[in-house]
Design a protein around this motif. Structure first.
Motif, PDB file in Angstrom:
ATOM      1  N   SER A 142      -4.016 -14.260   8.345  1.00  0.00           N
ATOM      2  CA  SER A 142      -4.983 -14.017   7.266  1.00  0.00           C
ATOM      3  C   SER A 142      -5.215 -12.553   6.935  1.00  0.00           C
ATOM      4  N   SER A 143      -4.609 -11.639   7.692  1.00  0.00           N
ATOM      5  CA  SER A 143      -4.691 -10.241   7.245  1.00  0.00           C
ATOM      6  C   SER A 143      -3.982 -10.066   5.902  1.00  0.00           C
ATOM      7  N   THR A 144      -3.153 -11.051   5.520  1.00  0.00           N
ATOM      8  CA  THR A 144      -2.537 -11.076   4.192  1.00  0.00           C
ATOM      9  C   THR A 144      -3.578 -10.980   3.088  1.00  0.00           C
ATOM     10  N   LYS A 145      -4.750 -11.574   3.314  1.00  0.00           N
ATOM     11  CA  LYS A 145      -5.793 -11.597   2.287  1.00  0.00           C
ATOM     12  C   LYS A 145      -6.230 -10.195   1.874  1.00  0.00           C
ATOM     13  N   LEU A 146      -6.143  -9.255   2.785  1.00  0.00           N
ATOM     14  CA  LEU A 146      -6.489  -7.869   2.462  1.00  0.00           C
ATOM     15  C   LEU A 146      -5.568  -7.350   1.363  1.00  0.00           C
ATOM     16  N   LEU A 147      -4.281  -7.645   1.475  1.00  0.00           N
ATOM     17  CA  LEU A 147      -3.318  -7.221   0.459  1.00  0.00           C
ATOM     18  C   LEU A 147      -3.568  -7.943  -0.860  1.00  0.00           C
ATOM     19  N   THR A 148      -3.867  -9.244  -0.778  1.00  0.00           N
ATOM     20  CA  THR A 148      -4.137 -10.038  -1.978  1.00  0.00           C
ATOM     21  C   THR A 148      -5.305  -9.459  -2.766  1.00  0.00           C
ATOM     22  N   ALA A 149      -6.404  -9.173  -2.080  1.00  0.00           N
ATOM     23  CA  ALA A 149      -7.610  -8.686  -2.748  1.00  0.00           C
ATOM     24  C   ALA A 149      -7.410  -7.286  -3.319  1.00  0.00           C
ATOM     25  N   VAL A 150      -6.846  -6.392  -2.522  1.00  0.00           N
ATOM     26  CA  VAL A 150      -6.644  -5.015  -2.975  1.00  0.00           C
ATOM     27  C   VAL A 150      -5.752  -4.982  -4.211  1.00  0.00           C
ATOM     28  N   SER A 151      -4.650  -5.713  -4.166  1.00  0.00           N
ATOM     29  CA  SER A 151      -3.703  -5.678  -5.272  1.00  0.00           C
ATOM     30  C   SER A 151      -4.295  -6.251  -6.555  1.00  0.00           C
ATOM     31  N   ALA A 152      -4.992  -7.386  -6.454  1.00  0.00           N
ATOM     32  CA  ALA A 152      -5.575  -7.996  -7.649  1.00  0.00           C
ATOM     33  C   ALA A 152      -6.574  -7.062  -8.316  1.00  0.00           C
ATOM     34  N   ILE A 153      -7.425  -6.422  -7.518  1.00  0.00           N
ATOM     35  CA  ILE A 153      -8.424  -5.525  -8.102  1.00  0.00           C
ATOM     36  C   ILE A 153      -7.773  -4.247  -8.619  1.00  0.00           C
ATOM     37  N   ALA A 154      -6.710  -3.798  -7.954  1.00  0.00           N
ATOM     38  CA  ALA A 154      -5.992  -2.620  -8.443  1.00  0.00           C
ATOM     39  C   ALA A 154      -5.485  -2.835  -9.861  1.00  0.00           C
ATOM     40  N   ASP A 155      -4.994  -4.042 -10.137  1.00  0.00           N
ATOM     41  CA  ASP A 155      -4.447  -4.341 -11.464  1.00  0.00           C
ATOM     42  C   ASP A 155      -5.500  -4.800 -12.465  1.00  0.00           C
ATOM     43  N   LEU A 156      -6.430  -5.640 -12.031  1.00  0.00           N
ATOM     44  CA  LEU A 156      -7.369  -6.272 -12.955  1.00  0.00           C
ATOM     45  C   LEU A 156      -8.708  -5.566 -13.034  1.00  0.00           C
ATOM     46  N   GLY A 157      -9.033  -4.774 -12.015  1.00  0.00           N
ATOM     47  CA  GLY A 157     -10.303  -4.060 -11.984  1.00  0.00           C
ATOM     48  C   GLY A 157     -11.391  -4.838 -11.279  1.00  0.00           C
ATOM     49  N   GLY A 185       0.365   3.128  -4.975  1.00  0.00           N
ATOM     50  CA  GLY A 185       1.028   3.968  -3.986  1.00  0.00           C
ATOM     51  C   GLY A 185       1.039   3.423  -2.578  1.00  0.00           C
ATOM     52  N   ALA A 186       0.666   2.160  -2.408  1.00  0.00           N
ATOM     53  CA  ALA A 186       0.738   1.545  -1.081  1.00  0.00           C
ATOM     54  C   ALA A 186       2.192   1.229  -0.753  1.00  0.00           C
ATOM     55  N   PRO A 187       2.587   1.299   0.516  1.00  0.00           N
ATOM     56  CA  PRO A 187       3.976   1.005   0.870  1.00  0.00           C
ATOM     57  C   PRO A 187       4.291  -0.480   0.688  1.00  0.00           C
ATOM     58  N   VAL A 188       5.428  -0.786   0.101  1.00  0.00           N
ATOM     59  CA  VAL A 188       5.815  -2.189  -0.125  1.00  0.00           C
ATOM     60  C   VAL A 188       7.232  -2.484   0.345  1.00  0.00           C
ATOM     61  N   ARG A 189       7.957  -1.491   0.789  1.00  0.00           N
ATOM     62  CA  ARG A 189       9.328  -1.735   1.263  1.00  0.00           C
ATOM     63  C   ARG A 189       9.296  -2.697   2.445  1.00  0.00           C
ATOM     64  N   GLY A 190      10.064  -3.772   2.343  1.00  0.00           N
ATOM     65  CA  GLY A 190      10.129  -4.764   3.410  1.00  0.00           C
ATOM     66  C   GLY A 190       9.039  -5.806   3.374  1.00  0.00           C
ATOM     67  N   LEU A 191       8.077  -5.662   2.455  1.00  0.00           N
ATOM     68  CA  LEU A 191       6.970  -6.605   2.369  1.00  0.00           C
ATOM     69  C   LEU A 191       7.456  -7.915   1.749  1.00  0.00           C
ATOM     70  N   VAL A 192       7.189  -9.028   2.434  1.00  0.00           N
ATOM     71  CA  VAL A 192       7.601 -10.351   1.965  1.00  0.00           C
ATOM     72  C   VAL A 192       6.383 -11.267   1.990  1.00  0.00           C
ATOM     73  N   LEU A 193       6.067 -11.870   0.843  1.00  0.00           N
ATOM     74  CA  LEU A 193       4.907 -12.741   0.739  1.00  0.00           C
ATOM     75  C   LEU A 193       5.307 -14.087   0.144  1.00  0.00           C
ATOM     76  N   HIS A 194       4.722 -15.149   0.673  1.00  0.00           N
ATOM     77  CA  HIS A 194       4.939 -16.497   0.157  1.00  0.00           C
ATOM     78  C   HIS A 194       3.633 -17.196  -0.190  1.00  0.00           C
ATOM     79  N   ASP A 195       2.499 -16.598   0.131  1.00  0.00           N
ATOM     80  CA  ASP A 195       1.202 -17.113  -0.315  1.00  0.00           C
ATOM     81  C   ASP A 195       0.197 -15.986  -0.290  1.00  0.00           C
ATOM     82  N   GLY A 196      -0.975 -16.234  -0.880  1.00  0.00           N
ATOM     83  CA  GLY A 196      -2.015 -15.214  -0.913  1.00  0.00           C
ATOM     84  C   GLY A 196      -2.995 -15.305   0.228  1.00  0.00           C
TER      85      GLY A 196
END
Length: 473
Positions: A121-136, A347-358
């Motif tokens: 569930s630490s994946t959720k941190l990436l989900t939340a940060v990314s959505a707000i980065a794009d949508l505000g 500017g967050a690192p994404v190389r090697g990042l693989v996601l299949h759900d949020g």
């Protein structure tokens, strides 16, 4: 990458003990800290918890102010803590660690920090940060009702809000994102805008969730998660996240959208409409005019709820909304693309990042500690996400870390997202040192024996040592 100077972070002077823990798949998160560009500390966010708590005094380190001039810990010392947690008999060789100074971005510990592993569930941190980065942070999801007089069809149209109230929404008022808008609000607006709904014969209720193409149930989710009410299909439309009862992990309605339609049918019936039996599903977007709409809580409040409660369904639907609003397919793959792109955009690192759900249920997700600390530091430096620490739960206060860190210096000084699956334990967030320095950290282990308790304690001892740290070079 633009870096924001952290002039002050105020952590609460009182830490509440308590709040429940997520037994199987990780539900809550908790980390403290309010970042501001002003030298004067700001008031902490209101305490939110569904359970009674008892108050206890926080340690002195939890009430200090962090600035760019606060002493930085010794990198050698922090690296030794990372090595010790891996060598601990309660963890193992799959334990990887990243610790970064938030102000400077300097690496203080790197224990195979770029190795990707199952993040839970630490994946959720990436989900939340990314959505707000794009949508505000102020983005809201809109639920709409249309009326087609000729066929006498009222259609409830999904916009992503799966936290609708069955009655009236609370509209904020010091309450969290769940129930912000309500089905009763929609029913009142429909009757006002289209009074002929109440006369002229039976009305058919339909639901339109075609914007969320699916599959609503992510194929990577384990069946036990669905059976036990830990998650439900991300249809983009539901009342109370499709729970059938009052408990956090109540059983869920098998079709959240149809259940929401049933609530609207009942509300319109109470207002005098004659309702045809059975809610139907629209096969494609309709052309009827909208007569009512309600908006969800701001996305920042939704992020707080999903991180605090580790709400799997809301995390998944946020990732699908992110895909929808950035013109990507509203599929698991499209949502993953949106998340990775949003992180890359700040500017967050994404190389090697693989996601299949949020949500982090997929055991095919691959995330490194460096991905997590990189997302944290990038988020704090980017304008849309600079309030990240307001959304993360506080150690000893909220969510999955609410019952941890009692009587330690990490209580009130930590904000973090937890993660737990069979054989997987994770913790990522920030901690304030005794000297007032803010550190981002991530600890991941995916080679654990069944049961997260022992590695969790070892992780907690490490971050408590960071909170205790008056360890200048």
């Amino acid at each position: 990458m633009r870096r924001k100077v952290l002039a002050g972070i105020l952590v609460p002077a009182v830490v509440m003990g308590g709040a429940g823990a997520y037994a199987v798949a990780d539900a809550y998160d908790v980390v403290p800290g309010w970042i501001t560009a002003e030298p004067v500390p700001v008031a902490p966010a209101p305490f939110l918890s569904p359970l009674p708590v008892s108050a206890a005094s926080a340690p002195a380190s939890a009430v200090s102010v962090v600035s760019a001039d606060a002493p930085r810990p010794s990198a050698d010392y922090v690296q030794s803590l990372a090595e010790a947690v891996r060598a601990d008999e309660r963890t193992g060789t799959s334990t990887n660690v990243s610790v970064v100074d938030v102000v400077t971005g300097d690496v203080l510990a790197d224990l195979d920090a770029d190795d990707v592993q199952v993040p839970a569930s630490s994946t959720k941190l990436l989900t939340a940060v990314s959505a707000i980065a794009d949508l505000g942070p102020d983005h809201r999801m809109t639920t709409t009702v249309t009326w087609e007089p000729a066929g006498r069809v009222v259609t409830l149209v999904a916009g992503g809000d799966m936290m609708l109230a069955a009655g009236e929404g609370h509209g904020g008022d010091g309450v969290d994102a769940n129930g912000y808008a309500g089905i009763a609000d929609l029913a009142d607006a429909v009757v006002l805008a289209a009074p002929d709904v109440l006369s002229g014969g039976a009305v058919t209720i339909a639901v339109d969730d075609t914007a969320f193409e699916g599959p609503a149930v992510n194929p990577d989710w384990p069946q036990y998660a669905l059976d036990n009410g830990y998650v439900v299909g991300a249809t983009g439309l539901a009342v109370d996240v499709a729970r059938t009862g009052d408990e956090q992990y109540s059983q869920r309605y098998p079709d959240p959208s149809i259940a929401a339609g049933d609530h609207l049918a009942a509300a319109l019936s109470e207002r005098g409409a004659t309702i045809a039996e059975g809610v139907t599903r629209a096969a494609s977007p309709g052309t009827a005019s909208a007569v009512a709409s309600v908006q969800s809580a701001p996305l920042s409040d939704v992020a707080h709820l999903l991180l605090r409660d580790s709400d799997n369904t809301i995390a998944e639907v946020v990732s699908r909304v992110h895909a929808l609003e950035t013109d990507r397919p509203t599929t698991p793959a499209g949502a993953a693309q949106a998340t990775i792109a949003g992180l890359d955009g700040i500017g967050a690192p994404v190389r090697g990042l693989v996601l299949h759900d949020g949500a982090g249920f997929s055991e095919r997700n691959r995330v490194s500690p460096e991905h997590l600390t990189g997302a944290i530091t990038a988020a704090l430096a980017a304008e849309p996400t600079q309030d990240l620490l307001d959304w993360l739960p506080v150690g000893g206060l909220e969510g999955t870390v609410g019952s941890r860190y009692a009587d330690t210096s990490a209580a009130g000084a930590l904000r973090a997202k937890t993660g737990s699956l069979t054989g997987v334990t994770a913790l990522a967030g920030t901690v304030q040192t005794a000297d007032g320095r803010l550190l981002a950290f991530a600890i991941l282990a995916d080679g654990m024996p069944y049961g997260p308790v022992a590695p969790r304690v070892a992780f907690d001892e490490m971050v408590t040592a960071l909170a205790d740290c008056g360890c200048e070079p």
